[in-house]
Design a protein around this motif. Structure first.
Motif, PDB file in Angstrom:
ATOM      1  N   GLY A 164       0.770  -1.050  -0.095  1.00  0.00           N
ATOM      2  CA  GLY A 164      -0.091  -0.066  -0.269  1.00  0.00           C
ATOM      3  C   GLY A 164       0.826   1.094   0.208  1.00  0.00           C
ATOM      4  N   SER A 165       2.169   1.017   0.557  1.00  0.00           N
ATOM      5  CA  SER A 165       2.580   2.267   1.360  1.00  0.00           C
ATOM      6  C   SER A 165       3.617   2.647  -0.320  1.00  0.00           C
ATOM      7  CB  SER A 165       3.409   2.274   2.162  1.00  0.00           C
ATOM      8  OG  SER A 165       3.417   2.142   2.937  1.00  0.00           O
ATOM      9  N   LEU A 166       3.817   1.858  -0.895  1.00  0.00           N
ATOM     10  CA  LEU A 166       4.681   1.835  -2.439  1.00  0.00           C
ATOM     11  C   LEU A 166       3.353   2.033  -3.327  1.00  0.00           C
ATOM     12  CD1 LEU A 166       6.266  -1.933  -2.640  1.00  0.00           C
ATOM     13  CD2 LEU A 166       7.482   0.590  -2.342  1.00  0.00           C
ATOM     14  N   GLY A 167       1.893   1.469  -3.311  1.00  0.00           N
ATOM     15  CA  GLY A 167       1.247   2.418  -3.657  1.00  0.00           C
ATOM     16  C   GLY A 167       1.238   3.724  -3.804  1.00  0.00           C
ATOM     17  N   ILE A 168       1.355   4.490  -2.520  1.00  0.00           N
ATOM     18  CA  ILE A 168       0.949   5.757  -2.402  1.00  0.00           C
ATOM     19  C   ILE A 168       2.067   6.627  -2.813  1.00  0.00           C
ATOM     20  CG2 ILE A 168       0.597   7.597  -0.669  1.00  0.00           C
ATOM     21  CD1 ILE A 168      -0.777   4.878   1.169  1.00  0.00           C
ATOM     22  N   ALA A 169       3.511   5.884  -3.347  1.00  0.00           N
ATOM     23  CA  ALA A 169       4.791   5.947  -3.059  1.00  0.00           C
ATOM     24  C   ALA A 169       4.979   6.896  -5.009  1.00  0.00           C
ATOM     25  CB  ALA A 169       5.892   5.697  -2.900  1.00  0.00           C
ATOM     26  N   SER A 170       4.126   5.537  -5.295  1.00  0.00           N
ATOM     27  CA  SER A 170       4.972   5.367  -6.865  1.00  0.00           C
ATOM     28  C   SER A 170       3.838   6.387  -7.489  1.00  0.00           C
ATOM     29  CB  SER A 170       4.410   3.891  -7.632  1.00  0.00           C
ATOM     30  OG  SER A 170       3.183   2.536  -7.294  1.00  0.00           O
ATOM     31  N   ALA A 171       2.252   6.248  -7.119  1.00  0.00           N
ATOM     32  CA  ALA A 171       1.266   7.609  -7.455  1.00  0.00           C
ATOM     33  C   ALA A 171       1.514   8.267  -8.136  1.00  0.00           C
ATOM     34  CB  ALA A 171       0.012   7.587  -6.572  1.00  0.00           C
ATOM     35  N   ALA A 172       2.198   9.102  -6.926  1.00  0.00           N
ATOM     36  CA  ALA A 172       2.622  10.579  -7.709  1.00  0.00           C
ATOM     37  C   ALA A 172       4.027  10.827  -8.823  1.00  0.00           C
ATOM     38  CB  ALA A 172       3.118  11.279  -6.114  1.00  0.00           C
ATOM     39  N   LEU A 173       5.005   9.314  -8.867  1.00  0.00           N
ATOM     40  CA  LEU A 173       5.967   9.295  -9.744  1.00  0.00           C
ATOM     41  C   LEU A 173       5.209   9.268 -10.673  1.00  0.00           C
ATOM     42  CD1 LEU A 173       8.553   9.819 -10.714  1.00  0.00           C
ATOM     43  CD2 LEU A 173       8.621   6.763 -10.385  1.00  0.00           C
ATOM     44  N   THR A 178       7.357  10.388  -3.649  1.00  0.00           N
ATOM     45  CA  THR A 178       7.165   9.597  -4.032  1.00  0.00           C
ATOM     46  C   THR A 178       8.829   8.962  -3.061  1.00  0.00           C
ATOM     47  OG1 THR A 178       6.768   9.031  -6.824  1.00  0.00           O
ATOM     48  CG2 THR A 178       8.854   7.675  -5.812  1.00  0.00           C
ATOM     49  N   LEU A 179       9.899   9.400  -2.953  1.00  0.00           N
ATOM     50  CA  LEU A 179      10.419   9.145  -1.529  1.00  0.00           C
ATOM     51  C   LEU A 179      10.458   9.516  -0.488  1.00  0.00           C
ATOM     52  CD1 LEU A 179      13.727  11.521  -3.214  1.00  0.00           C
ATOM     53  CD2 LEU A 179      13.474   9.054  -3.745  1.00  0.00           C
ATOM     54  N   VAL A 180       9.116  10.590  -0.619  1.00  0.00           N
ATOM     55  CA  VAL A 180       9.044  10.657   1.341  1.00  0.00           C
ATOM     56  C   VAL A 180       8.082   8.460   1.114  1.00  0.00           C
ATOM     57  CG1 VAL A 180       7.178  11.226   2.758  1.00  0.00           C
ATOM     58  CG2 VAL A 180       8.159  12.687   0.817  1.00  0.00           C
ATOM     59  N   TYR A 181       7.161   8.401   0.284  1.00  0.00           N
ATOM     60  CA  TYR A 181       6.633   7.218   0.497  1.00  0.00           C
ATOM     61  C   TYR A 181       7.869   6.230   0.185  1.00  0.00           C
ATOM     62  CZ  TYR A 181       1.900   9.627   1.830  1.00  0.00           C
ATOM     63  OH  TYR A 181       0.731  11.302   2.138  1.00  0.00           O
ATOM     64  N   LEU A 182       8.103   5.658  -0.470  1.00  0.00           N
ATOM     65  CA  LEU A 182       9.372   5.140  -0.526  1.00  0.00           C
ATOM     66  C   LEU A 182       9.862   4.912   0.678  1.00  0.00           C
ATOM     67  CD1 LEU A 182      10.954   5.057  -4.049  1.00  0.00           C
ATOM     68  CD2 LEU A 182       9.174   3.241  -3.432  1.00  0.00           C
ATOM     69  N   PHE A 208      15.722  21.094   2.172  1.00  0.00           N
ATOM     70  CA  PHE A 208      15.613  19.539   1.935  1.00  0.00           C
ATOM     71  C   PHE A 208      15.272  18.958   3.684  1.00  0.00           C
ATOM     72  CE2 PHE A 208      18.946  16.059   3.952  1.00  0.00           C
ATOM     73  CZ  PHE A 208      18.490  15.197   3.142  1.00  0.00           C
ATOM     74  N   PRO A 209      15.692  20.000   4.739  1.00  0.00           N
ATOM     75  CA  PRO A 209      15.009  19.817   6.011  1.00  0.00           C
ATOM     76  C   PRO A 209      13.160  19.562   6.506  1.00  0.00           C
ATOM     77  CG  PRO A 209      16.110  21.270   6.022  1.00  0.00           C
ATOM     78  CD  PRO A 209      16.182  21.102   4.766  1.00  0.00           C
ATOM     79  N   LEU A 210      12.272  19.533   5.048  1.00  0.00           N
ATOM     80  CA  LEU A 210      11.342  19.617   4.800  1.00  0.00           C
ATOM     81  C   LEU A 210      11.461  18.762   4.696  1.00  0.00           C
ATOM     82  CD1 LEU A 210       8.213  19.595   4.949  1.00  0.00           C
ATOM     83  CD2 LEU A 210       8.499  21.161   2.272  1.00  0.00           C
ATOM     84  N   LEU A 211      11.944  17.317   3.441  1.00  0.00           N
ATOM     85  CA  LEU A 211      11.271  16.511   2.843  1.00  0.00           C
ATOM     86  C   LEU A 211      12.003  15.299   4.042  1.00  0.00           C
ATOM     87  CD1 LEU A 211      11.364  14.721   0.289  1.00  0.00           C
ATOM     88  CD2 LEU A 211      14.055  14.854   0.624  1.00  0.00           C
ATOM     89  N   VAL A 212      12.903  15.414   4.913  1.00  0.00           N
ATOM     90  CA  VAL A 212      13.092  14.736   6.302  1.00  0.00           C
ATOM     91  C   VAL A 212      12.010  14.442   7.420  1.00  0.00           C
ATOM     92  CG1 VAL A 212      14.539  14.239   8.250  1.00  0.00           C
ATOM     93  CG2 VAL A 212      15.792  15.396   5.960  1.00  0.00           C
ATOM     94  N   VAL A 213      11.293  15.869   7.249  1.00  0.00           N
ATOM     95  CA  VAL A 213      10.134  15.761   8.342  1.00  0.00           C
ATOM     96  C   VAL A 213       9.578  14.857   7.461  1.00  0.00           C
ATOM     97  CG1 VAL A 213       8.482  17.461   9.556  1.00  0.00           C
ATOM     98  CG2 VAL A 213      11.022  18.087   9.813  1.00  0.00           C
ATOM     99  N   ALA A 214       8.719  15.450   6.584  1.00  0.00           N
ATOM    100  CA  ALA A 214       7.870  14.589   5.742  1.00  0.00           C
ATOM    101  C   ALA A 214       8.327  13.209   5.628  1.00  0.00           C
ATOM    102  CB  ALA A 214       7.623  15.514   4.645  1.00  0.00           C
ATOM    103  N   ALA A 215       9.301  12.836   5.853  1.00  0.00           N
ATOM    104  CA  ALA A 215       9.617  11.576   5.253  1.00  0.00           C
ATOM    105  C   ALA A 215       8.789  10.889   6.920  1.00  0.00           C
ATOM    106  CB  ALA A 215      10.861  11.287   4.886  1.00  0.00           C
ATOM    107  N   LEU A 216      10.036  11.320   8.006  1.00  0.00           N
ATOM    108  CA  LEU A 216       9.268  10.893   9.433  1.00  0.00           C
ATOM    109  C   LEU A 216       7.755  10.720   9.361  1.00  0.00           C
ATOM    110  CD1 LEU A 216      12.473  12.345  11.010  1.00  0.00           C
ATOM    111  CD2 LEU A 216      12.046  10.170  10.854  1.00  0.00           C
ATOM    112  N   MET A 217       7.374  11.568   9.161  1.00  0.00           N
ATOM    113  CA  MET A 217       5.854  12.315   9.379  1.00  0.00           C
ATOM    114  C   MET A 217       5.152  10.843   9.272  1.00  0.00           C
ATOM    115  SD  MET A 217       3.964  15.554   8.358  1.00  0.00           S
ATOM    116  CE  MET A 217       3.960  15.624   7.222  1.00  0.00           C
TER     117      MET A 217
END
Length: 411
Positions: free
Chosen positions: A139-148, A253-257, A299-308
């Motif tokens: 499911g997470s891969l689906g969410i990730a790949s959807a944006a890409l 995609t990176l965040v959800y991956l 880049f800090p936003l990318l890190v926080v979004a991934a952890l979130m």
């Protein structure tokens, strides 16, 4: 029921989870291309997904009931065919009305997956936490790949292809499953492969009331986050990816991956520790991340979004197993349908919340402040769940499989 049918059931359930999230998240990135092509504002266009997102919740109880009374496997065929058809119709739309209709059909089809797919998986798995974790990865891969997928096809071809191509593949997968059912290769399991742990009526009622609150809060957090992320990244990440949908889609995609393994971790924790303890902890750690999310860019936003997003997904296996533990096996599909009318039924509120918060300040400060409040509410409610300890249940030996291997030791 043959081991091959068990494995195929689990496999199609995982594939279905990926398709459900791919197709239901396509529009959230495609809308960025439509802003340019149709010259309509983001807040107006994102509202076209309101009915479709509502259908994902509204259709869930009926889908779960039909899975319990008719057939899990055949309902999964309906899921693949209807969701795929809705995506294709969306891609063929000539205006906002046609697009809203196509998205509504897509949402109705997508409503089938969670109540039926969750029940199907639990019936066919011995190590349920692990099985739900693997399914969650898909499911997470689906969410990730959807944006890409949406961003790539929109930029390289057009926004119509972003709907039609994955929709056609989903429809074809449904035809394959239909053929396997017709030839008797895939069959329904009349009862769970692993017996359920019993519970008393008062604890069951208490758990369902508490979980109703936590699932509504979690649903709002998830729906608002996944809706806002492409626009949020598009405005705060311009120095990293420019203005194109492909770059924004790639970052989403990176965040959800990164978050894709979180449900496996959550599932393993749920097999080893008391479910209430795991669930409460997962809700607690979301609060600070949501409250600080809007303070970053680049880049800090990318890190926080991934952890979130990682912490949001971590709770899902324990939540599903808590619901299964306090529900009679013969009503599991209906119980999961009730869950998803709560967690996905609030999707229109999540969409409207994003539009409202963005309209207030043209950023997402107020959105994440409110989501932090929902996370705190869910944490406090989860503390009221009945006290429980994991209990060892003898496993029925089956053929080796990553998701159906015999349990070792206590759950």
């Amino acid at each position: 029921m043959s081991p091959a049918s068990t494995r195929l059931s689990l496999g199609f359930s995982c594939i279905g989870h990926a398709f459900m999230h791919v197709l239901s998240a396509l529009y959230l990135t495609v809308v960025l291309g439509l802003e340019r092509d149709w010259a309509i504002g983001y807040d107006e266009l994102i509202r076209l997904w309101t009915i479709g997102s509502l259908m994902i919740g509204v259709g869930a109880p009926l889908a779960g009931w039909l899975g319990d009374r008719w057939s899990d496997a055949k309902m999964m065929v309906v899921f693949f065919l209807l969701t795929g058809a809705g995506a294709v119709l969306s891609g063929l739309a000539g205006g906002t009305t046609g697009l809203a209709v196509g998205l509504a059909v897509l949402g109705l089809g997508a409503s089938i997956y969670h109540p039926v797919g969750m029940s199907w998986t639990i019936k066919n798995a011995v190590n349920r936490g692990r099985a739900l974790g693997v399914m969650g990865i898909f499911g997470s891969l689906g969410i990730a790949s959807a944006a890409l997928i949406a961003g790539g096809l929109t930029e390289l071809v057009n926004w119509r292809a972003a709907f039609i191509v994955p929709g056609a593949v989903c429809f074809g997968t449904g035809l394959v499953l239909l053929g396997l059912i017709a030839t008797g290769v895939v069959t329904d399991r009349p009862r769970d492969l692993r017996p359920q742990v019993g519970t008393n009526r008062s604890d069951a009622i208490r758990a369902f009331v508490v979980l109703s609150v936590t699932m509504v809060c979690a649903g709002l957090i998830f729906q608002a986050t996944v809706t806002a992320m492409p626009k949020w990244f598009g405005e705060r990440m311009t120095g990293l990816v420019g203005d194109g949908t492909l770059g924004v889609g790639g970052l989403v995609t990176l965040v959800y991956l990164f978050a894709s393994g979180s449900q496996f971790v959550g599932g393993m924790l749920s097999d080893r520790y008391p479910l209430k303890r795991v669930y409460v902890f997962c809700l607690l750690i979301q609060i600070p991340l949501l409250l600080i999310a809007s303070s970053f860019s680049g880049f800090p936003l990318l890190v926080v979004a991934a952890l979130m997003v990682f912490t949001q997904s971590l709770q899902i296996p324990s939540e599903n197993l808590l619901l299964a533990r306090y529900t009679p096996a013969r009503h599991q599909g209906l119980a999961f349908g009730s869950k998803f009318i709560l967690s996905f039924g609030v999707a229109p509120l999540g969409v409207q919340l994003v539009a409202l918060a963005y309209g207030w300040s043209t950023d997402f400060y107020w959105l994440f402040l409110m989501l932090g409040g929902f996370a705190a509410t869910a944490f406090l409610a989860a503390l009221l769940l009945p006290k429980e300890e994991p209990a060892a249940v003898p496993a029925t030996p089956v053929m080796a499989s990553p998701m159906v291997a015999p349990a070792v030791g206590a759950e």
